[in-house]
Enzyme design. Sequence first.
Site, PDB file in Angstrom:
ATOM      1  N   ASP A  92      -4.441  -2.388  -3.007  1.00  0.00           N
ATOM      2  CA  ASP A  92      -5.694  -1.665  -3.226  1.00  0.00           C
ATOM      3  C   ASP A  92      -5.544  -0.616  -4.329  1.00  0.00           C
ATOM      4  OD1 ASP A  92      -4.288   0.398  -2.008  1.00  0.00           O
ATOM      5  OD2 ASP A  92      -5.532   0.456  -0.207  1.00  0.00           O
ATOM      6  N   GLU A 129       2.470   3.830  -4.224  1.00  0.00           N
ATOM      7  CA  GLU A 129       1.856   2.525  -4.501  1.00  0.00           C
ATOM      8  C   GLU A 129       2.840   1.648  -5.277  1.00  0.00           C
ATOM      9  OE1 GLU A 129      -0.925   1.446  -3.262  1.00  0.00           O
ATOM     10  OE2 GLU A 129      -2.180   3.184  -2.863  1.00  0.00           O
ATOM     11  N   ASP A 149      -1.167  -0.177   5.152  1.00  0.00           N
ATOM     12  CA  ASP A 149      -1.576   1.221   5.258  1.00  0.00           C
ATOM     13  C   ASP A 149      -0.960   1.865   6.495  1.00  0.00           C
ATOM     14  OD1 ASP A 149      -3.294   3.520   4.371  1.00  0.00           O
ATOM     15  OD2 ASP A 149      -4.168   3.173   6.349  1.00  0.00           O
ATOM     16  N   ASP A 172       0.850  -1.189   0.000  1.00  0.00           N
ATOM     17  CA  ASP A 172       0.000   0.000   0.000  1.00  0.00           C
ATOM     18  C   ASP A 172       0.882   1.234   0.000  1.00  0.00           C
ATOM     19  OD1 ASP A 172      -2.415   1.376  -0.056  1.00  0.00           O
ATOM     20  OD2 ASP A 172      -2.657   1.369   2.115  1.00  0.00           O
ATOM     21  N   GLY A 173       0.303   2.338  -0.434  1.00  0.00           N
ATOM     22  CA  GLY A 173       0.989   3.620  -0.416  1.00  0.00           C
ATOM     23  C   GLY A 173       0.094   4.663   0.213  1.00  0.00           C
ATOM     24  N   HIS A 191      -9.113   0.148   2.954  1.00  0.00           N
ATOM     25  CA  HIS A 191      -9.809   0.563   4.179  1.00  0.00           C
ATOM     26  C   HIS A 191     -11.117  -0.206   4.362  1.00  0.00           C
ATOM     27  CE1 HIS A 191      -6.814   3.715   4.204  1.00  0.00           C
ATOM     28  NE2 HIS A 191      -7.163   3.996   2.972  1.00  0.00           N
TER      29      HIS A 191
END
Length: 147
Positions: A68, A46, A133, A8-9, A123
Site C-alpha cells: 500500500d 515500508e 499491517d 506493509d510498514g 486499510h
Amino acid sequence: MTVEIFSDGACSGNPGPGGWGAILRMGEHYKELSGGEPHTTNNRMELCGVIAGLSALKFPCDVILTTDSKYVVDSITKGWAASWKKNGWIKSDKKPALNADLWEQLLSLLEIHNVKFVWVKGHAGHPENERCDELAVMERDKAALDR
C-alpha cells in the site's frame, strides 16, 4: 511458478518506533516475516518489508509484490529510484534522496528477481495487506517498548 509477496510498514511518530510485515506465498507455501526498529520512519519500514520479502527468496523468481506504499511503488515503477542512484542519490530538485541505503538494497534485489509492483489501498480490507499491517503494528509496539 510466481511468488506473491505482500508487505506493509507502520510507525508511531515520524520518526518514532516502527515495524514492518511481509508475507510470501507460492502455491501452498506461506511464510510471514516481520521486524522493527525503535527509531525510524514509515517510509523506511515500508522499504524494509519489501526488502525482507525479496531477500528471503533463495533463487531468482518471478514476483508479484503487493504493497500500500505509493512511495515504494512510484519510486520503482516511475524510475525515480534508478535516477536517484544514477545521479549519486540526488533528486531532480537537487536535494538528497532519503533512504539511499535501502533503495540501494532494493535496486540490487530487482536485478535478481523479475518483480511486478502492485499498489493496493491500505486499510481497505485486502486480507494479506491487513495481515501485514497487523505484523507491522505488533513489531512497532515491541520496538516502542525497547526505546
